[in-house]
Scaffold this motif. Structure first.
Motif, short mmCIF file in Angstrom:
data_model
loop_
_atom_site.label_atom_id
_atom_site.label_comp_id
_atom_site.label_asym_id
_atom_site.label_seq_id
_atom_site.Cartn_x
_atom_site.Cartn_y
_atom_site.Cartn_z
N SER A 96 -30.73 4.18 -30.52
CA SER A 96 -29.49 4.87 -30.17
C SER A 96 -29.22 5.99 -31.16
N ILE A 141 -24.99 6.76 -28.28
CA ILE A 141 -25.73 7.00 -27.04
C ILE A 141 -27.02 6.18 -27.10
N LEU A 184 -30.46 3.91 -25.66
CA LEU A 184 -31.54 3.95 -24.67
C LEU A 184 -32.45 2.75 -24.86
N LEU A 240 -31.78 11.65 -25.60
CA LEU A 240 -30.43 11.31 -26.06
C LEU A 240 -29.68 12.56 -26.51
N GLN A 283 -27.81 14.41 -23.99
CA GLN A 283 -26.55 13.81 -23.52
C GLN A 283 -25.39 14.03 -24.49
#
Ligand code: MG
Length: 401
Positions: free
Chosen positions: A283, A296, A298, A317, A320
């Motif tokens: 993250s 964020i 993943l 990431l 985003q």
């Protein structure tokens, strides 16, 4: 007495070691994607190049500079040689990063019939003769003070900070020079008109607890000369691995966020490899200027310790990241960790290994050519990267976010 041995500009030092004709030149080692500076020689530093500076800017400041893409397998081999030398000298060694180790040196003067200062000098000489690397050694009552003493003597120095000299030493150190005090915490104490480490050490315990919580008290005790964070040659396996740090000033440019996040990706990977682990999830951690936290995450297709897989994930990431915001800090966290020693190689990974081994052989031959007196043995783990992000260097303590 606790010692910290820290190689000077380690990656750049490794490159100079195998390419002695580069000595005295501005050499910069770039991160895996070639996008930013991971390490530099003193000559590059004098030109204003800093760690984590984008390649383009470094090139502008230093057009005649020599840029080398990081060769982390080679640095790992050098690291192992360095640690092996330290273990010959001292029975209690804790490797804390690819180029740093803490030594519990208690009793060594009696054992060797030499002062701490003389021991430090001899260890440094041996590292330089055998590996062509310069290191700095700081010694004091504990890890925090050893690290601070070491920073003050860089490069190529031996520092012995005795208990009686601690108050004078701390009176001249900034709060931000204390390992584990990030930029944000430094600003926090600056608000109380405290700028020197010595002033922080003199605060009553209750005030420190209010400011930094319980872990802050441990750090404060070390500043006062107590030995709290033990040198542990067998650190336990972590549940998660991550790194984060603040920008000097808030930034809105996502590329700067990306630069810092990739820097922490490389550092975190170094830890992951050192513990022989793979990560199942990654993250991106951000904090905006109002100190709101953004995470964020993943989940990866399968657990990995491969830089390129993780770099790709991190790039996703980064895309985003909310726009039009001011960012204070950025970092990366790996979690859902598992052992990497049972990793299965598929066909293509196997081929990659073979190619890497080819490069490894080349590096080994070169090394033995220059330093015939020792033989480099091959390793099985590919370590990555390291450290040094200006003065905001993080110290791996429970205190650190
Ligand atoms: Mg270093």
């Amino acid at each position: 007495m606790i010692g910290l041995v820290d190689a000077d500009g380690f990656f750049a030092g490794c490159e100079l070691s195998r390419n002695p004709h580069l000595r005295g030149k501005p050499v910069m080692v770039l991160g895996k994607l070639g996008s930013f500076v991971l390490a530099k020689t003193h000559e590059a530093k004098k030109r204003g190049v800093t760690t984590v500076m984008p390649f383009k800017e470094a090139k502008r400041l230093c057009p005649e500079g020599i840029f080398i893409e990081g060769d982390f397998r080679f640095y790992t081999l050098m690291s192992r040689q360095l640690m092996a030398i330290l273990r010959e000298w001292c029975p209690v060694v804790q490797v804390s990063s690819i180029d740093e180790a803490y030594l519990d040196m208690t009793g060594m003067p009696e054992m060797y019939g030499k002062s701490y200062e003389a021991l430090g000098d001899e260890i440094r000489t041996q590292v330089r003769t055998k590996l062509g690397l310069t290191v700095t050694i700081g010694m004091s009552a504990n890890k925090v003070l050893a690290k601070m003493a070491c920073e003050g003597k860089k490069p190529d120095g031996t520092a012995v900070l005795l208990k009686k000299d601690i108050p004078y030493f701390l009176a001249n150190e900034e709060v931000g020079d204390i390992p584990g005090i990030g930029y944000r915490r430094e600003q926090m104490v600056n608000r109380y008109q405290i700028t020197k480490a010595g002033e922080l050490a003199k605060l009553p315990m209750g005030v420190v607890k209010n400011l930094f919580g319980r872990n802050g008290i441990l750090l404060w005790k070390e500043l006062r000369g107590e030995y709290i964070f033990k040198v542990n040659p067998h650190p336990r396996v972590p549940k998660q691995i991550g790194r984060t740090s603040s920008f000097e000033r808030s930034v809105s440019d996502v590329r700067q966020v990306e630069g810092l996040a990739f820097y922490h990706l490389e550092r975190s990977l170094e830890s992951l490899h050192r513990h022989k682990l793979m990560t199942g999830e990654i993250s991106l951690h951000l904090r905006d200027h109002e100190l709101r936290i953004y995470r964020i995450p993943l989940k990866l297709e399968k657990p990995t310790d491969d830089f390129f897989v993780l770099a790709k994930a991190l790039s996703r990431l980064i895309r985003q990241v909310p726009r039009a915001k001011l960012w204070r800090s950025a970092g990366v966290l790996f979690y859902n960790l598992r052992s990497a020693t049972i990793k299965q190689l598929d066909l293509f990974e196997g081929m990659g290994e073979m190619l890497r081994d080819e490069r490894l052989n080349q590096a080994r031959n070169k090394l033995n050519e220059y330093y015939g007196q020792f033989s480099v043995t091959s390793g099985s783990t590919l370590f990555l990267s390291k450290k040094k992000k200006g003065k905001k260097e993080r110290f791996n303590l429970p205190f650190i976010s």
